[in-house]
Design an enzyme around this catalytic site. Structure first.
Site, short mmCIF file in Angstrom:
data_model
loop_
_atom_site.label_atom_id
_atom_site.label_comp_id
_atom_site.label_asym_id
_atom_site.label_seq_id
_atom_site.Cartn_x
_atom_site.Cartn_y
_atom_site.Cartn_z
N ALA A 33 0.97 -1.05 -0.14
CA ALA A 33 0.04 0.12 -0.01
C ALA A 33 1.01 1.15 -0.23
O ALA A 33 1.97 1.06 0.28
CB ALA A 33 -0.94 0.15 1.23
N ASN A 34 0.34 2.40 -0.36
CA ASN A 34 0.76 3.64 -0.10
C ASN A 34 0.77 4.41 1.40
O ASN A 34 -0.45 4.03 1.78
CB ASN A 34 0.32 4.54 -1.26
N GLN A 35 1.37 5.32 1.72
CA GLN A 35 0.99 5.80 2.85
C GLN A 35 -0.14 7.04 2.67
O GLN A 35 0.34 7.96 1.80
CB GLN A 35 2.38 6.55 3.34
N SER A 36 -1.06 6.82 3.27
CA SER A 36 -2.08 8.07 2.95
C SER A 36 -3.31 7.69 4.04
O SER A 36 -3.66 6.71 4.15
CB SER A 36 -2.87 8.03 1.51
#
Ligand code: CTP
Ligand code: CA
Length: 226
Positions: A33-36
């Site tokens: 995943a991305n950091q968000s």
């Protein structure tokens, strides 16, 4: 929530917002995943709603809850997000605030991957995800009149964002510096630069709520013309 009788500058206009990260499975219990947190996208959807827009909010698994009074479409992966976006169109404007994973695991396992005792980690193969912003920006008929992308950069923010706007074919890029020393990532404030065909507009550092309000007002102003 505003009264249905009051009139706002975006009354009745359909606006699409993507938000949050995407999760790309490795196996049924693991993902990349991305950091968000989803905070900025959520604030933008709320601000557009407050100006009277009918908002479709396509969100990955975010930390913050979606706003009230918008149509929420929950997705996990980039490919699901693209399908949800296409299904939600047409819209007069689309704001792509999601932190979409650029790659997904090509050899994702259908069952939980187990250690085989050899001490060797599994080799993951990656394949590129569809670019949702570029796909919508380059649609012929049915393209939203205003397409707004984001650019999270750690260096040379204005140059990278200006190139990104051209490469993606969107109208505006909301660029921010996410290098660790800004402390912006995961925080409640943002310092953005708006890139459009006329150049760059630097906004002072302010709360994500205020960035959202100002951006929503700029969108309303843009849609009012032509
Ligand atoms: N975006 C998208 N679909 C993707 C990747 C990105 O819609 N598969 C959108 C994001 O929501 C954002 C914009 O594209 O609005 C820019 O994302 P960013 O990650 O900064 O750009 P990339 O083109 O992926 O470039 P980079 O190599 O810098 O990550
Ligand atoms: Ca990216």
């Amino acid at each position: 929530i505003r009264s249905a009788l009051a009139d706002g500058p975006l009354d009745g206009r359909h606006v699409l917002v993507t938000s949050g990260p995407t999760h790309e499975p490795i196996d049924p219990v693991r993902y990349i995943a991305n950091q968000s947190s989803g905070a900025q996208g959520t604030a933008i959807a709320a601000a557009l709603r407050d100006l009277g827009a009918r908002v479709t909010f396509v969100t990955g698994p975010a930390q913050v809850p979606p706003p009230q009074g918008v149509t929420v479409v929950r997705v996990e992966t980039a490919r699901e997000m693209l399908l949800a976006v296409e299904a939600a169109l047409p819209a007069e404007a689309a704001v792509f605030a999601a932190a979409v994973a650029d790659w997904r695991v090509a050899n994702a396992a259908g069952q939980k991957m187990k250690k085989d005792g050899s001490g060797r980690p599994p080799a993951l193969e990656f394949t590129e995800n569809p670019d949702i912003l570029a796909t919508v920006s380059r649609m012929g008929a049915g393209r939203p009149r205003l397409v707004v992308g984001f650019a999270a950069e750690t260096h040379d923010v204005e140059r990278h964002a200006t190139e990104k706007r051209i490469r993606k074919g969107c109208d505006w890029i909301v660029a921010n510096d996410v290098s660790p020393e800004t402390g912006i990532m995961g925080g409640s404030e943002n310092a953005v630069t708006i890139i459009d065909a006329d150049g760059a507009e630097h906004w002072v550092r302010m709360s994500k709520t205020d960035v959202a309000r100002r951006l929503a007002a700029r969108i309303a102003d843009r849609l009012k013309r032509e």
